[in-house]
Design a protein around this motif. Structure first.
Motif, PDB file in Angstrom:
ATOM      1  N   GLY A   1     -68.337 116.455 -68.483  1.00 20.95           N
ATOM      2  CA  GLY A   1     -67.480 117.179 -67.550  1.00 20.95           C
ATOM      3  C   GLY A   1     -67.665 116.674 -66.129  1.00 20.95           C
ATOM      4  N   PHE A   2     -68.936 116.591 -65.727  1.00 25.02           N
ATOM      5  CA  PHE A   2     -69.193 116.132 -64.363  1.00 25.02           C
ATOM      6  C   PHE A   2     -68.745 114.697 -64.163  1.00 25.02           C
TER       7      PHE A   2
ATOM      8  N   PRO B   1     -71.347 123.807 -65.975  1.00 23.29           N
ATOM      9  CA  PRO B   1     -71.680 124.909 -65.060  1.00 23.29           C
ATOM     10  C   PRO B   1     -70.971 124.753 -63.713  1.00 23.29           C
ATOM     11  N   GLY B   2     -70.517 125.878 -63.197  1.00 21.14           N
ATOM     12  CA  GLY B   2     -69.879 125.877 -61.881  1.00 21.14           C
ATOM     13  C   GLY B   2     -68.436 125.432 -61.913  1.00 21.14           C
ATOM     14  N   LYS B   3     -67.893 125.300 -63.160  1.00 19.90           N
ATOM     15  CA  LYS B   3     -66.535 124.767 -63.258  1.00 19.90           C
ATOM     16  C   LYS B   3     -65.537 125.590 -62.460  1.00 19.90           C
TER      17      LYS B   3
ATOM     18  N   PHE C   1     -63.316 124.538 -59.203  1.00 21.82           N
ATOM     19  CA  PHE C   1     -61.863 124.477 -59.226  1.00 21.82           C
ATOM     20  C   PHE C   1     -61.269 125.270 -58.067  1.00 21.82           C
ATOM     21  N   VAL C   2     -61.913 126.382 -57.734  1.00 21.63           N
ATOM     22  CA  VAL C   2     -61.456 127.134 -56.572  1.00 21.63           C
ATOM     23  C   VAL C   2     -61.524 126.260 -55.329  1.00 21.63           C
ATOM     24  N   MET C   3     -62.580 125.424 -55.255  1.00 26.08           N
ATOM     25  CA  MET C   3     -62.680 124.526 -54.106  1.00 26.08           C
ATOM     26  C   MET C   3     -61.541 123.504 -54.113  1.00 26.08           C
ATOM     27  N   VAL C   4     -61.164 123.053 -55.309  1.00 24.34           N
ATOM     28  CA  VAL C   4     -60.033 122.127 -55.392  1.00 24.34           C
ATOM     29  C   VAL C   4     -58.806 122.788 -54.774  1.00 24.34           C
TER      30      VAL C   4
END
Lengths: 305, 366
Positions: free
Chosen positions: A14-15, B191-193, B197-200
Motif C-alpha cells: 500500500g505504501f 495503517p493511516g489510510k 486520504f483526507v490529506m489528499v
C-alpha cells in the motif's frame, strides 16, 4: 496486536503504491506550506541572504493600503461573479433539463466557452471589449430607439480603460463560463428522483414551490461544493488580471493574487509575498470552516438527516 | 355530471396540460437558441477578425464579415468605389477626390467603366442631415495570409514543441502516478489510510499561492529555472489530488471478486493493478487524460514563473508575448489564438463524453 505476515505485506505494498503521492506531498505541498510560513518571517530578495524580521512582514501587511485595496477588489469580484454565476448555471441547467431534441447542441454551445478558457480567449475578450473597435461597443452604439436615430447608448463604457468598468467587464467575461457549472447542475438535476416531483404535484405544488422545496434541497450538496470551490477560485484569479489589465486602470482590478505575484516575482520581496500567501490561506480556511459549520442548516444529504 | 361529460372534461384537461407543456417547450427552445447564439458569437468574431485584412480591422463602417474596400481603375488611377444613394436611386461611383469643399465623384457602370464625366457633390448633402448617403463599397475577402504571417513574428514552432512536450509527458505522468496512488487507496489496506486520504483531499483546497514561492525557490536551487522540468516533474509524483480522487472513486466501483479471482491465479498486487484494474478503467483514464491535456495546454502561470527565455516558452505564454509586442494587430492575434485553440476544440469534440463524465464525477460528491 500481532499482524499477520500477509497484512504486513499488504501494508507495505500500500505504501509503495502511494509513495509517489507521499513524495509529491512532502516536496510540493506540505513542505512548501511550512517553508512558506518560515519564509514569511524573513526578508529576502533572492540575491542577498535572507534577514530574519520576525513579524515585521505581517505588521507591514496590516498597514499596507494596497492589501486593503486588493482584498476589496477581490471581494467585489467574488460577491458579484459567484452568485451571478451560480444562478446563471443553475438557470441554464434547468432550461436544458427538459427532453428537448436539440439538447446536445445547446449543451455543447454553452459548454465550449468554459472548455476553451485560456490565454486565447482572454485575447479574444480584450478585443471584444475594445472601446472603439470591439464588437460589444459597436453593438451597444448601434442600438437605437426604434424608428429614430437616437442612440440608446451614445457613450458606451470604456471597459478596460475605465476604473469603474474594468471589473464589471471581467465579471461579464466570467459569466461566459457558466457552462462549467451548468454541466454539474444538469447532472445533479437528472439525479433527482421523479417521485419527489410527482408527490409535490399531488400536494398541489406550483412550479416555483416545486423548485424551492424539491429541486433546491436535493441539489444543495452540489451547490455547497460548488460554492466552496468558487470562493477558493475567486481568491486565485490571476490570468485575466495579469494578461488583460495588469491590475487595471488605477488598481481597479488589482486582485490579491496579482498583487502577491507582483511582490514575489516583480519586486522580489519573497518574505512579504509569503506572508501574503499565508494570510490568504488563513482567510480561505476561515471561510471554508464557516461554510462547513453553516452547512447542516441548509445542505440536505439524502441518507437521512 | 353524466359519464360522457366527465370523460370530455378529463380529456380537455389533458389536452390543455399538453398545450401548456408545448408552449413551455417552445419558449424554452427560443430562449435557449437565443442564449446559445449569444454564447457562440465571441467565437464567430474570433474567426471573422482572424480572416480580416490588417488595415480593415481599424476601419470605420467595416461590415460584419471579412471584407476589403473595393477599388476600380479609372484612367490611370486606382480609386475607391462607393455607392451614393438618394431619392433618385443608387449610383455606383468612384471617389476621385474628397475635400471639405466638395467630393468629386465619377459614376461607374456595373462593369466598372466610367460613365460620363466626373461631377462634384456638395459635402453637406452627405451625412445625417443630407439627402444623400455615401457608403464605401466592400467585398468578401478572406485574408488567409494572416495565418501565414503570425508565426513568423515569434518562434511559434518552439512554443508548440515545448507545449507538446510538457503536455504529453504530464499526461503520462499523471496517468501513471494518479492511478497507482488511487489503486493504493482504493484496494489496499495500510495503517493511516483514511487519514492520508483526507490529506489528499485537503490539498485540493490549498491555494496555489502558498506553495508557489517555495516551489520556485526549490527549483531555483536545483537550477531548473528556465527549463521545462519544473512543469513536468511534479506530475509524476501523485498526479494531482483531483485525479487521485476521481480514479479512486472509479476503482472502488470495480467488484472485488475480479481481484480475488486473479489472486487465486497467483497474481501479484502489481499484476492486479496492471492486468485487472487498469484495463477496466479505460473510461476513467481517458477522462484523466483529457482533463490533463486541457490543464497543461492552457497553463499560463506555471510557464510564466518557471521560464524566462523565448525559446522555452509555451503557446500560452507565447500568445501573451504576442499581445505585449503586437497587441494592436488584432487580426494576427486572433489568428494565433484560434490556432492555439484548435487542438483544445478538437480534443473536446472527440472526447465530449469523457469531459461531461469527469465533471460529473467531480461535482457530485458521490
Amino acid at each position: 496486536m500481532a499482524k499477520s505476515r500477509a497484512a504486513r505485506r499488504e501494508a507495505l505494498e500500500g505504501f509503495l503504491f502511494i509513495s509517489p503521492w507521499m513524495f509529491g506531498f512532502l516536496f510540493f505541498a506540505a513542505g512548501p506550506v511550512i517553508a512558506s510560513l518560515v519564509l514569511s518571517f524573513y526578508k529576502w530578495n533572492i540575491i542577498s541572504p535572507p534577514q530574519f524580521v520576525a513579524f515585521k512582514n505581517y505588521i507591514k501587511l496590516a498597514q499596507d493600503p494596497m492589501i486593503a485595496i486588493s482584498l476589496k477588489r477581490t471581494l467585489y469580484y467574488a460577491m458579484l461573479s459567484i452568485p451571478l454565476g451560480m444562478i446563471g448555471s443553475l438557470t441554464v441547467a434547468i432550461l436544458l433539463n427538459q427532453k428537448l431534441r436539440a439538447m446536445r447542441f445547446y449543451r455543447t454551445a454553452f459548454y465550449v466557452p468554459s472548455v476553451t478558457s485560456g490565454v486565447a480567449t482572454l485575447l479574444l475578450w480584450s478585443w471584444l471589449f475594445h472601446p472603439n473597435l470591439g464588437a460589444i461597443n459597436k453593438f451597444l452604439y448601434a442600438l437605437r430607439i426604434p424608428f429614430t436615430s437616437t442612440h440608446l447608448v451614445p457613450n458606451p463604457p470604456l471597459w478596460f480603460g475605465d476604473p469603474v468598468w474594468a471589473m464589471p467587464a471581467l465579471i461579464i467575461m466570467g459569466l461566459w463560463g457558466v457552462g462549467g457549472g451548468m454541466i454539474i447542475y444538469l447532472a445533479g438535476l437528472q439525479g433527482i428522483p421523479e417521485q419527489l416531483y410527482e408527490a409535490a404535484l399531488l400536494d398541489g405544488a406550483s412550479n416555483w414551490q416545486k423548485f424551492r422545496h424539491v429541486t433546491l434541497p436535493m441539489l444543495s450538496p452540489t451547490i455547497f461544493f460548488n460554492l466552496i470551490m468558487s470562493i477558493i477560485g475567486s481568491f486565485q484569479v490571476f490570468n485575466a488580471a495579469f494578461i488583460m489589465t495588469g491590475g487595471g486602470p488605477a488598481n481597479s482590478t488589482m486582485f490579491y493574487a496579482l498583487y502577491l505575484f507582483n511582490n514575489a516575482f516583480v519586486n522580489f520581496r519573497m518574505g512579504y509575498a509569503s506572508a501574503m500567501a499565508w494570510v490568504l490561506f488563513l482567510i480561505i480556511l476561515l471561510i471554508t470552516l464557516v461554510q462547513f459549520k453553516v452547512a447542516p442548516r441548509w445542505v440536505h444529504y439524502e441518507g437521512g438527516r | 355530471m353524466n359519464k360522457i361529460t366527465q370523460q370530455t372534461n378529463a380529456e380537455s384537461v389533458f389536452r390543455r396540460a399538453a398545450r401548456i407543456r408545448g408552449i413551455q417547450t417552445g419558449l424554452s427552445h427560443i430562449v435557449l437558441m437565443a442564449l446559445s447564439i449569444v454564447f457562440l458569437i465571441p467565437f464567430m468574431w474570433m474567426v471573422v477578425i482572424s480572416f480580416t485584412k490588417g488595415e480593415m480591422v481599424q476601419a470605420k463602417d467595416r461590415p460584419l464579415y471579412p471584407a476589403v474596400w473595393v477599388t476600380a481603375k479609372v484612367g490611370e488611377q486606382e480609386l475607391p468605389v462607393a455607392t451614393v444613394s438618394g431619392k433618385d436611386g443608387t449610383k455606383r461611383v468612384a471617389i476621385v477626390e474628397e475635400k471639405p469643399t466638395g467630393a468629386r465623384l465619377q459614376e461607374l457602370s456595373a462593369m466598372g467603366a466610367a460613365i460620363g464625366a466626373p461631377f462634384v457633390v456638395d459635402p453637406k448633402r452627405f451625412g445625417a442631415t443630407g439627402d444623400l448617403k455615401l457608403a464605401r463599397a466592400t467585398r468578401f475577402h478572406f485574408e488567409v495570409k494572416n495565418y501565414l504571417e503570425f508565426y513568423q513574428r515569434l518562434p511559434f514552432w518552439a512554443f508548440l514543441g515545448n507545449t507538446l512536450k510538457i503536455t504529453g509527458l504530464c499526461i503520462i505522468g499523471q496517468l501513471l502516478s494518479a492511478s497507482m496512488v488511487a489503486f493504493g487507496f482504493a484496494r489496499l489496506r495500510f495503517p493511516g489510510k483514511n487519514a492520508l486520504f483526507v490529506m489528499v483531499l485537503a490539498t485540493m483546497m490549498l491555494p496555489g499561492q502558498v506553495t508557489m514561492i517555495p516551489s520556485f525557490i526549490l527549483f531555483a536551487k536545483l537550477r531548473w529555472i528556465d527549463t521545462l522540468r519544473p512543469l513536468i516533474v511534479p506530475s509524476f509524483f501523485g498526479g494531482g489530488a483531483f485525479f487521485i480522487f476521481l480514479l479512486r472513486q472509479f476503482f472502488l466501483s470495480i467488484p472485488g471478486e475480479l481481484e480475488d479471482a486473479a489472486r487465486i491465479d497467483g497474481c501479484s498486487t502489481f499484476g492486479i493493478y496492471r492486468n485487472v484494474i487498469l484495463p477496466l478503467s479505460k473510461p476513467a483514464l481517458a477522462t484523466v487524460a483529457v482533463f490533463s491535456f486541457m490543464a497543461h495546454w492552457n497553463d499560463f502561470m506555471g510557464p510564466l514563473i518557471y521560464t524566462q527565455s523565448m525559446e522555452n516558452k509555451t503557446l500560452a505564454l507565447g500568445l501573451y508575448s504576442f499581445k505585449t509586442l503586437y497587441g494592436t494587430e488584432y487580426h494576427l492575434m486572433m489568428a494565433a489564438s484560434l490556432i492555439v485553440l484548435l487542438p483544445v476544440l478538437a480534443v473536446f469534440f472527440s472526447a465530449q463524453k469523457y469531459f461531461v463524465q469527469g465533471i460529473i464525477m467531480s461535482g457530485i460528491k458521490g
